[in-house]
Design an enzyme around this catalytic site. Structure first.
Site, PDB file in Angstrom:
ATOM      1  CE  LYS A  12      -3.762  -2.576   2.049  1.00  0.00           C
ATOM      2  NZ  LYS A  12      -4.511  -2.994   3.234  1.00  0.00           N
TER       3      LYS A  12
ATOM      4  CD  GLN B 296      -3.328  -4.700   6.289  1.00  0.00           C
ATOM      5  OE1 GLN B 296      -3.205  -3.717   5.572  1.00  0.00           O
ATOM      6  NE2 GLN B 296      -4.038  -5.755   5.925  1.00  0.00           N
TER       7      GLN B 296
ATOM      8  CG  ASP C 278      -9.459  -0.242   4.830  1.00  0.00           C
ATOM      9  OD1 ASP C 278      -9.212  -0.439   3.625  1.00  0.00           O
ATOM     10  OD2 ASP C 278      -8.695  -0.582   5.757  1.00  0.00           O
TER      11      ASP C 278
END
Ligand code: NAP
Length: 328
Positions: free
Chosen positions: A66, A110, A133
């Site tokens: 990422k 994460q 997200d």
């Protein structure tokens, strides 16, 4: 229909592979252009803060990918790598400080987090306008209401892939196998929003094949290597395989990979494993019209969509993009 050398007629079937490499590159180039424009017109450089807790090797790779993608498209990034014994309070404190900082546009935590830390508490602590997200209840609710702001990246990538391969969604029977918060549920919502007739299956579904074999678009996100076989697939259907599973032994590989077998066995002997989705590729290729490969399919789009969400956050926070509330 083809006529063989000895005069027999035989039907040849070829499944089109929906390779995502070019699409992922295209999306990243579009994002890079938007980032450059934001700088030229508004002197804004979007920033993504990635937070990782503990030493999970897969998570470290995902975050690294990422960060690398941010560099490719010109997004500034920060990597907060915290030790495995970080407490809930310490993590909440970090999230609060990232929420308050004007220069941070997107926050990504994460998953999975260490067991001691309740994921829901952390997800709900992220400011919805920085939730790139799309996991915060506010963004989940907006999606369910058909007024999406930030959509989870993997399902968003699936829709992008269907669109860019000109696969019609409106009016078709779509079936999503899996009902997770990060893939199955949001994928079903997005397909519904695009006017598909949507069925959701899960581990308690009776006679899975009877349901999935009605689908023109079959999305599979279950985490079971090669579970979806020929009996689950409607002839000619488009199959989107979200699964990412490791295959380490030759016997399993032989059941999964048809024409690809030799190459896959070579990969296993070199690397110790090869990747397979939740769909049995050899069997799917007997019936499916189109399918996404693993690797080389949906997985590539997830990071590209995260980049897009981060730029969207940077624009929305500065009033440069119509927000959900401004549409009311
Ligand atoms: P998850 O949270 O474990 O959810 C799995 C879902 O599959 C659950 O809803 C479960 O049903 C259902 N399921 C399990 N076994 C089943 C069966 N035999 N028949 C029907 N349904 C079954 O998984 P996830 O996070 O959604 O991930 C799914 C897969 O996608 C994994 O392989 C993961 O690695 C992969 N993935 C890929 C990407 C990417 O970027 N490509 C991103 C995310 C995930 P219940 O709800 O009834 O338990």
């Amino acid at each position: 229909m083809q006529i063989t050398k000895d005069g027999r007629s035989e039907t040849t079937h070829r499944t089109e592979l929906l390779e995502a490499t070019a699409i992922a590159d295209e999306i990243k180039q579009e994002v890079a252009r938007e980032v450059a424009q934001l700088w030229l017109q508004h002197e804004v450089k979007p920033c993504l803060a990635a937070v990782r807790v503990g030493d999970d090797a897969a998570s470290a790779v995902y975050v690294r990918n990422k960060i690398r993608a941010c560099e490719e498209v010109g997004i500034r990034s920060e990597h907060h790598a915290l030790s495995a014994n970080t407490t809930l309070i310490e993590l909440l404190d970090l999230i609060t400080s990232l929420n308050e900082r004007g220069d941070v546009d997107g926050i990504l935590v994460q998953l999975p987090l260490p067991e001691e830390i309740e994921e829901a508490r952390i997800i709900e602590a992220i400011a919805p306008e920085k939730d790139v997200d799309g996991f915060h209840p506010v963004n989940v609710g907006r999606l369910a209401m058909g007024r999406p702001a930030f959509v989870p990246c993997t399902p968003a990538g699936i829709i992008e892939l269907l669109d860019r391969f000109n696969i019609p969604i409106s009016g078709v029977n779509a079936c999503v196998v899996g009902r997770s918060q990060i893939v199955g549920r949001p994928a079903a919502q997005l397909l519904l929003q695009r006017d598909a007739t949507v069925t959701i299956c899960h581990s308690r579904t009776r006679d899975l094949a009877a349901v999935t074999s009605e689908a023109d678009i079959l999305v599979v996100a279950i985490g079971r290597p090669g579970l979806i076989g020929r009996e689950h697939i409607k002839p000619g259907a488009t199959v989107i395989d979200v699964g990412m599973n490791k295959v380490t032994d030759e016997a399993t590989a032989r059941k999964l990979f048809g024409a690809d077998l030799e190459k896959r066995l070579e990969i296993i002997s070199k690397r110790g494993y090869t990747l397979v989705g939740d769909v049995n590729p050899a069997e799917a290729d007997e019936v499916a019209g189109k399918r996404t490969p693993v690797p080389g399919g949906v997985g590539l789009l997830t990071v590209a969509m995260l980049m897009r969400n981060t730029v969207k956050a940077a624009r929305m926070r500065r009033g440069l993009e119509r927000t959900v509330n401004s549409e009311q």
